[in-house]
Motif scaffolding. Structure first.
Motif, short mmCIF file in Angstrom:
data_model
loop_
_atom_site.label_atom_id
_atom_site.label_comp_id
_atom_site.label_asym_id
_atom_site.label_seq_id
_atom_site.Cartn_x
_atom_site.Cartn_y
_atom_site.Cartn_z
N ARG A 47 4.47 7.04 13.83
CA ARG A 47 4.73 6.01 12.82
C ARG A 47 6.25 5.81 12.70
O ARG A 47 6.98 6.77 12.42
CB ARG A 47 4.15 6.40 11.46
CG ARG A 47 2.65 6.72 11.48
CD ARG A 47 1.79 5.49 11.62
NE ARG A 47 0.38 5.82 11.58
CZ ARG A 47 -0.37 5.79 10.48
NH1 ARG A 47 0.18 5.43 9.32
NH2 ARG A 47 -1.65 6.10 10.53
N ASP A 102 0.86 -1.19 0.00
CA ASP A 102 0.00 0.00 0.00
C ASP A 102 0.90 1.24 0.00
O ASP A 102 1.21 1.82 1.04
CB ASP A 102 -0.93 -0.01 1.22
CG ASP A 102 -1.85 -1.22 1.22
OD1 ASP A 102 -2.56 -1.41 0.22
OD2 ASP A 102 -1.84 -1.97 2.21
N ARG A 139 -7.88 8.39 6.49
CA ARG A 139 -7.97 7.09 7.17
C ARG A 139 -7.71 5.93 6.20
O ARG A 139 -8.36 4.88 6.27
CB ARG A 139 -9.33 6.92 7.85
CG ARG A 139 -9.62 7.95 8.92
CD ARG A 139 -10.96 7.69 9.60
NE ARG A 139 -11.23 8.69 10.62
CZ ARG A 139 -10.76 8.65 11.87
NH1 ARG A 139 -9.99 7.64 12.25
NH2 ARG A 139 -11.07 9.59 12.74
N ASP A 149 6.99 0.85 10.35
CA ASP A 149 5.56 1.03 10.04
C ASP A 149 5.36 1.56 8.62
O ASP A 149 4.46 1.10 7.90
CB ASP A 149 4.92 2.00 11.04
CG ASP A 149 5.01 1.50 12.46
OD1 ASP A 149 4.95 0.27 12.68
OD2 ASP A 149 5.17 2.34 13.38
N ARG A 185 -5.07 3.07 4.57
CA ARG A 185 -3.92 2.29 5.02
C ARG A 185 -2.77 2.50 4.05
O ARG A 185 -2.94 2.42 2.83
CB ARG A 185 -4.29 0.80 5.09
CG ARG A 185 -3.16 -0.07 5.61
CD ARG A 185 -3.52 -1.56 5.59
NE ARG A 185 -2.44 -2.36 6.18
CZ ARG A 185 -1.33 -2.71 5.54
NH1 ARG A 185 -1.16 -2.34 4.28
NH2 ARG A 185 -0.40 -3.41 6.14
N ASP A 222 1.63 1.55 3.89
CA ASP A 222 2.84 1.04 4.55
C ASP A 222 4.11 1.57 3.89
O ASP A 222 5.22 1.17 4.27
CB ASP A 222 2.85 -0.49 4.60
CG ASP A 222 2.77 -1.13 3.21
OD1 ASP A 222 2.86 -0.40 2.20
OD2 ASP A 222 2.61 -2.37 3.15
#
Length: 355
Positions: free
Chosen positions: A287, A203, A261, A292, A263, A265
């Motif tokens: 983060r 992502d 909001r 993360d 996701r 990574d």
């Protein structure tokens, strides 16, 4: 012996009253004055033996080429103008640090060609396309940065219509006005995204404009999207946030991602400055980088290696870029045909992506 050349003979020349001229050298060398001029410019039209003889006489007479007179005869100023354009920065420089990294190579390339470099800072709102050549300030222009490409395009077209010799650092696009030299933004965006995917990231957010207004960023986005498509994870519109080249813009782009909001990574920022601002926002939100969120930038500005963790990025070859910009412009000035070209980019993995 092969490749061996006898040194220029030591000369004994009778003193000349007053300042020596090229006519004096021509008389002593037994050649014409234009031949002296060509020899002292290093022209290949003069054979090596004659050139060495002329250079030896010039040295003995302590003769110096009068650049102003020579340029006046040739209707050249012997100067190239380098135009920087304003960029949003946290200090008062208003100059993208990536362009500052190119300044050294451009300066050296000009010096090697015996050209002076005039550096001028331009506001995008001013009449920066005014003709430097008509005023004899410069024989040609190198443009670094131009803001919104669609807004700048008409001014670039005006330079073409005026017959101004210019090259610019930017995306290489079909049908664009003038000559552009730039890195392969698509390849760079693709390769850094493949690197992130290889680190197990799926992502991946893109921070930077993805439209024809900013073609370099758009090409980086297209490379990113292609890498995701090839990996079976098409780019998601919710993971793209517009950003300009500044730390503040990168900081605000991450705030926007968190507000959405969604996701993510990993982040691929369209410039190192955007990436550094993004890292600050991630730290503030707790983060961890890269645990993360992995972060990658583009440009490899000097600061990229000194942030914590070190920023993975795409390196543009600024040394080669400066040489090509100057060489291309001088060829245009000399009436030669010059084509736009892209320079390959290279991924520099560092700690921000877990490399």
């Amino acid at each position: 012996m092969p490749g061996y050349a006898d040194p220029a003979p030591s000369l004994v020349i009778a003193p000349i009253k007053g300042k020596a001229t090229s006519l004096d050298i021509a008389h002593l060398a037994g050649v014409s004055q234009p031949t002296v001029s060509r020899a002292l410019r290093g022209s290949p039209m003069v054979n090596e033996e004659t050139r060495r003889r002329i250079q030896a006489i010039a040295a003995e007479l302590n003769y110096k080429v009068d650049k102003n007179a020579s340029n006046l005869r040739r209707q050249h100023s012997g100067t190239i103008a380098l135009l920087f354009f304003e960029d949003p920065t946290p200090d008062d420089s208003q100059i993208n640090p990536f362009f500052l990294s190119m300044l050294g190579s451009i300066t050296r390339a000009c010096a090697l060609q015996s050209y002076d470099l005039l550096i001028s800072f331009q506001q995008l709102s001013t009449n920066w396309q005014a003709d430097y050549e008509d005023s004899n300030k410069a024989d040609g222009l190198i443009l670094l940065g131009y803001g919104d490409y669609l807004e700048a395009q008409s001014r670039l077209e005006q330079l073409v219509q005026q017959g101004t010799h210019f090259v610019r650092w930017g995306a290489v696009l079909p049908g664009q006005p003038g000559v552009s030299i730039g890195c392969d933004n698509f390849q760079g965006g693709h390769d850094i995204s493949v690197h992130l995917i290889g680190q197990g990231r799926r992502d991946i957010a893109f921070l930077g404009h993805a439209s024809n207004h900013y073609p370099e960023f758009f090409e980086r986005y297209r490379g990113y999207a292609q890498a995701l498509q090839d990996a079976g994870s098409p780019a998601q519109p919710s993971l793209q946030v517009d950003a300009v080249t500044s730390e503040q813009s990168g900081y605000e782009a991450v705030q926007e991602l968190i507000r959405r909001r969604v996701r993510f990574d990993a982040i691929f920022a369209a410039s190192d400055l955007i990436a550094i601002g993004a890292m600050k926002a991630l730290h503030e939100h707790g983060r961890r980088i890269p645990d993360d969120v992995a972060v990658a930038g583009f440009d490899d500005i000097p600061l990229a290696a000194f942030v914590t963790p070190g920023l993975s990025t795409v390196q543009q070859d600024t040394k080669r870029a400066g040489q090509i910009l100057v060489d291309s412009l001088l060829r245009l000035i000399n009436g030669e045909a010059v084509e736009s070209q892209s320079i390959p980019a290279r991924v520099i993995p560092r700690g921000s992506t877990g490399a």
